[in-house]
Enzyme design. Sequence first.
Site, PDB file in Angstrom:
ATOM      1  CG  ASP A   1      20.174  -6.502  49.626  1.00 34.88           C
ATOM      2  OD1 ASP A   1      21.349  -6.730  49.957  1.00 34.88           O
ATOM      3  OD2 ASP A   1      19.860  -5.875  48.603  1.00 34.88           O
TER       4      ASP A   1
ATOM      5  CB  SER B   1      17.122  -6.091  39.492  1.00 35.53           C
ATOM      6  OG  SER B   1      17.239  -5.581  40.805  1.00 35.53           O
TER       7      SER B   1
ATOM      8  CG  ASP C   1       9.716  -3.375  44.339  1.00 35.38           C
ATOM      9  OD1 ASP C   1       8.677  -3.527  43.677  1.00 35.38           O
ATOM     10  OD2 ASP C   1      10.717  -4.108  44.228  1.00 35.38           O
TER      11      ASP C   1
ATOM     12  NE  ARG D   1      21.443  -3.658  49.968  1.00 35.77           N
ATOM     13  CZ  ARG D   1      21.335  -2.924  48.909  1.00 35.77           C
ATOM     14  NH1 ARG D   1      21.782  -1.658  48.918  1.00 35.77           N
ATOM     15  NH2 ARG D   1      20.789  -3.388  47.800  1.00 35.77           N
TER      16      ARG D   1
END
Length: 398
Positions: free
Chosen positions: A122, A174, A14, A93
């Site tokens: 996220d 994932s 990605d 994050r």
Amino acid sequence: MAKRVVLAYSGGLDTSVIVRWLTDKGYEVITYTADVGQGEELAEIPDKARAAGAVEAIVEDIKEEFARDFCLPTLRALALYEGKYPLTASLSRPLISKKLVHYADKFRADYVAHGSTGKGNDQVRFELSVWALNPDIEVLAPVREWEFKAREEQVEYAKKHGIPVKATKEKPYSIDRNLWGVSVECGPLEDPWQEPPEDAYQITTSPERAPNEPEYVTIGFEEGVPRSLNGAEYRLLSDLILELNEIAGRHGVGRIDMVENRLVGIKSREIYEAPGALVLYEAYRDILSLVTDRFTFHYFMNHVPHEYAKLVYEGLWFTPLREALDAFTGRLARDASGEVRLKLYKGSVSVVGRRSPNSLYEEDLATYTEEDAFDHIAGKHFTKVWGLPLKVLGKRRS
């Protein structure tokens, strides 16, 4: 002058495609990769980023900052989202966002970017954190708006542009990993009735295959900070957590399977592995209960863990609420010095001993031997006064 953007870059499909996609749209892309203890070799990241089109690639080891400034406050709050999830991915994050803002300022970039999807948590964590630190910066999220509908299309795009990506077909899971734990979703896990396949787990041994003998560990705390493991002092908290991951993971400790409520309104089935974190949670809860008075401990347990976990999960790290809660838990931590001994056995962790110079436990009051110093007659009168409202209520009912 080209528009300049700092991208949170993992080196996967990605974000590698994002580099080229943004470059094609006229951006100068600077990639930022954080080492938060994901256990991956990051030496090749700069070359991969530049091959995809980045003009600059930054790789930074922030494991200790992550452990000290993000994992530790969350541990002190005993924060578990919906009572189970120790916020493994959620915690990294705000720190990565802080770094994006820092490097955007350093390189005079007007944009930062991330690779989150439109239905994940996220996107909220990155964007709220960035705006809290710099309300004037614009956040780009290409995955939410680009033309690719499937992973295969991204792979073809990568091949066309010579982007070095190892994956050629979709992996079943994932996975997001850091030193605080691993989060796993997608693939067979999307059926909440199906037991997680063993290959979904990354860092823990199956409890059935774990050692047949229990292992004991002793964790030493100084003012709420884990400082030692089995008598060995650790200068870096991150090293202690990583070592505890290895020990507890061997015994199958730290597996969590849950259906959680995402911010965007959907339910998501996730599995997590947090062996070190969950052992530390058990240890810290116990040392805190030993040194904290009943009134304060009950208030803390009834209010702080849920609220703290909620604000971390919902992207509200950089708020006065989090700072105020840290002040409260920091005050409690001042008394949380001592040792906790825990037993690890086939997926379970249990506290079997604790001691502290600040302990409020007094054996002569608790004992049932002849050493008993408790005033039992006072107990009789206490019960009479404590139960008086119920006695009055009983009279009225009868």
